[in-house]
Design an enzyme around this catalytic site. Structure first.
Site, PDB file in Angstrom:
ATOM      1  N   PRO A   9       0.788  -1.227   0.000  1.00  0.00           N
ATOM      2  CA  PRO A   9       0.000   0.000   0.000  1.00  0.00           C
ATOM      3  C   PRO A   9       0.826   1.286   0.000  1.00  0.00           C
ATOM      4  CG  PRO A   9      -0.155  -1.120   2.116  1.00  0.00           C
ATOM      5  CD  PRO A   9       0.500  -2.068   1.164  1.00  0.00           C
ATOM      6  N   ASN A  10       0.318   2.229  -0.761  1.00  0.00           N
ATOM      7  CA  ASN A  10       0.841   3.592  -0.844  1.00  0.00           C
ATOM      8  C   ASN A  10       2.161   3.725  -1.594  1.00  0.00           C
ATOM      9  OD1 ASN A  10      -1.336   4.846   0.663  1.00  0.00           O
ATOM     10  ND2 ASN A  10      -0.505   3.749   2.423  1.00  0.00           N
ATOM     11  N   ARG A  17       4.239  11.031  -1.827  1.00  0.00           N
ATOM     12  CA  ARG A  17       4.083  10.811  -0.388  1.00  0.00           C
ATOM     13  C   ARG A  17       5.386  11.133   0.356  1.00  0.00           C
ATOM     14  NH1 ARG A  17       4.673   4.439   1.248  1.00  0.00           N
ATOM     15  NH2 ARG A  17       3.913   5.251   3.208  1.00  0.00           N
ATOM     16  N   TYR A  22      10.659   9.322   1.665  1.00  0.00           N
ATOM     17  CA  TYR A  22      10.695   8.309   0.594  1.00  0.00           C
ATOM     18  C   TYR A  22      11.328   8.798  -0.709  1.00  0.00           C
ATOM     19  CZ  TYR A  22       7.525   5.936   3.800  1.00  0.00           C
ATOM     20  OH  TYR A  22       6.978   5.342   4.906  1.00  0.00           O
ATOM     21  N   ASN A  73       8.347  -5.161  -0.900  1.00  0.00           N
ATOM     22  CA  ASN A  73       8.142  -4.066   0.051  1.00  0.00           C
ATOM     23  C   ASN A  73       6.657  -4.076   0.427  1.00  0.00           C
ATOM     24  OD1 ASN A  73       7.831  -1.782   1.540  1.00  0.00           O
ATOM     25  ND2 ASN A  73       9.002  -0.448   0.156  1.00  0.00           N
ATOM     26  N   ALA A  76       3.024  -0.706   4.860  1.00  0.00           N
ATOM     27  CA  ALA A  76       2.538  -0.778   6.244  1.00  0.00           C
ATOM     28  C   ALA A  76       2.113  -2.188   6.650  1.00  0.00           C
ATOM     29  CB  ALA A  76       1.375   0.195   6.420  1.00  0.00           C
ATOM     30  N   HIS A  79       4.102  -4.428   9.135  1.00  0.00           N
ATOM     31  CA  HIS A  79       4.015  -4.342  10.590  1.00  0.00           C
ATOM     32  C   HIS A  79       2.734  -4.945  11.154  1.00  0.00           C
ATOM     33  CE1 HIS A  79       7.129  -1.575   9.440  1.00  0.00           C
ATOM     34  NE2 HIS A  79       6.255  -0.747   8.874  1.00  0.00           N
ATOM     35  N   ASP A  86       2.202 -15.853   6.235  1.00  0.00           N
ATOM     36  CA  ASP A  86       1.740 -17.223   5.953  1.00  0.00           C
ATOM     37  C   ASP A  86       1.833 -17.542   4.460  1.00  0.00           C
ATOM     38  OD1 ASP A  86       1.188 -17.630   8.614  1.00  0.00           O
ATOM     39  OD2 ASP A  86      -0.989 -17.449   8.428  1.00  0.00           O
ATOM     40  N   GLU A  97      13.011  -8.788   1.725  1.00  0.00           N
ATOM     41  CA  GLU A  97      12.197  -7.669   2.218  1.00  0.00           C
ATOM     42  C   GLU A  97      12.959  -6.362   1.967  1.00  0.00           C
ATOM     43  OE1 GLU A  97      12.162  -7.756   6.478  1.00  0.00           O
ATOM     44  OE2 GLU A  97      10.617  -6.202   6.669  1.00  0.00           O
ATOM     45  N   HIS A  99      12.784  -2.042   2.452  1.00  0.00           N
ATOM     46  CA  HIS A  99      12.162  -0.799   2.918  1.00  0.00           C
ATOM     47  C   HIS A  99      13.012   0.368   2.467  1.00  0.00           C
ATOM     48  CE1 HIS A  99       9.256  -2.986   5.168  1.00  0.00           C
ATOM     49  NE2 HIS A  99      10.232  -3.721   5.686  1.00  0.00           N
ATOM     50  N   SER A 101      12.800   3.489   3.523  1.00  0.00           N
ATOM     51  CA  SER A 101      13.223   4.271   4.692  1.00  0.00           C
ATOM     52  C   SER A 101      13.837   3.335   5.731  1.00  0.00           C
ATOM     53  CB  SER A 101      12.017   4.992   5.295  1.00  0.00           C
ATOM     54  OG  SER A 101      11.102   4.042   5.833  1.00  0.00           O
ATOM     55  N   ARG A 106      12.607   4.843  12.961  1.00  0.00           N
ATOM     56  CA  ARG A 106      11.386   5.650  12.925  1.00  0.00           C
ATOM     57  C   ARG A 106      10.508   5.288  14.131  1.00  0.00           C
ATOM     58  NH1 ARG A 106       8.873   5.297   7.106  1.00  0.00           N
ATOM     59  NH2 ARG A 106       7.571   6.936   8.013  1.00  0.00           N
ATOM     60  N   ARG A 110       7.179   0.549  13.647  1.00  0.00           N
ATOM     61  CA  ARG A 110       7.782   0.149  12.361  1.00  0.00           C
ATOM     62  C   ARG A 110       8.940  -0.833  12.550  1.00  0.00           C
ATOM     63  NH1 ARG A 110       5.249   3.594   8.526  1.00  0.00           N
ATOM     64  NH2 ARG A 110       4.713   5.537   9.549  1.00  0.00           N
TER      65      ARG A 110
HETATM   66  C1  DQA Z   1       8.066   1.329   3.981  1.00  0.00           C
HETATM   67  C2  DQA Z   1       8.080   1.557   5.499  1.00  0.00           C
HETATM   68  C3  DQA Z   1       6.721   1.271   6.098  1.00  0.00           C
HETATM   69  O1  DQA Z   1       6.754   1.479   7.500  1.00  0.00           O
HETATM   70  C4  DQA Z   1       5.681   2.191   5.495  1.00  0.00           C
HETATM   71  O2  DQA Z   1       4.401   1.892   6.024  1.00  0.00           O
HETATM   72  C5  DQA Z   1       5.680   2.159   4.016  1.00  0.00           C
HETATM   73  C6  DQA Z   1       6.955   2.126   3.311  1.00  0.00           C
HETATM   74  C7  DQA Z   1       9.397   1.754   3.328  1.00  0.00           C
HETATM   75  O3  DQA Z   1       9.591   1.407   2.177  1.00  0.00           O
HETATM   76  O4  DQA Z   1      10.210   2.427   3.968  1.00  0.00           O
HETATM   77  O5  DQA Z   1       4.632   2.227   3.378  1.00  0.00           O
HETATM   78  O6  DQA Z   1       7.873  -0.043   3.727  1.00  0.00           O
END
Ligand code: DQA
Length: 145
Positions: A9-10, A17, A22, A73, A76, A79, A86, A97, A99, A101, A106, A110
């Site tokens: 998401p996002n 954003r 980011y 990635n 959110a 977390h 699963d 994985e 990220h 940031s 943070r 997170r």
């Molecule tokens: C993220 C870090 C997450 O905590 C956040 O919710 C994101 C982006 C990152 O790429 O740093 O959406 O995964």
């Protein structure tokens, strides 16, 4: 080797954003950068982004026996999502994985990653170059097995 780059998401709103966290590169530019990198390395790559947890689960399930590695990635959902953990454990596809940031530096919430235990590595806080590092980790693993 066939890789899937999966974004939660996002991440479709990259560039817009919170650019101080980011960066200013948008999602399309990120896809282009990873595609170019994979082309140079002779790796086949596909991309999927969703804001919906179940769609991400579906995509992981559909990847069973059709991709060799996942760059993930989960945004959110990192977390919160036992369902994603699963799904990764169910298909057993080597996953890294990512990220953008530094989630360790943070908010407290997170620092928890449900998916991490199903991943062969985590690349954290290296900006969008972290996706390229994840590709390299999966390529290296492919050579080692
Ligand atoms: C993220 C870090 C997450 O905590 C956040 O919710 C994101 C982006 C990152 O790429 O740093 O959406 O995964």
């Amino acid at each position: 080797m066939k890789l899937l780059v999966l974004n939660g998401p996002n991440l479709n709103l990259l560039g817009l954003r919170e650019p101080t966290i980011y960066g200013t590169e948008n999602y399309a530019a990120l896809v282009e950068k990873i595609q170019k990198y994979c082309d140079e390395k002779g790796v086949e790559v596909s991309f999927y982004q969703s804001n919906h947890e179940g769609c991400l689960v579906d995509q992981i399930q559909q990847s069973y026996q059709s991709v060799d590695g996942i760059v993930f990635n989960p945004g959110a959902y990192t977390h919160t999502s036992i369902a994603l953990l699963d799904a990764l454990n169910a298909v057993g596809i080597p996953t890294v994985e990512v990220h953008i940031s530094d989630v360790e530096k943070r908010e407290e919430f997170r620092r928890i990653s449900y998916v991490r235990s199903a991943c062969i590595a985590s690349v954290i806080g290296h900006g969008t170059d972290g996706y390229l590092e994840a590709v390299d980790i999966l390529l290296q693993r492919g050579r080692d097995v």
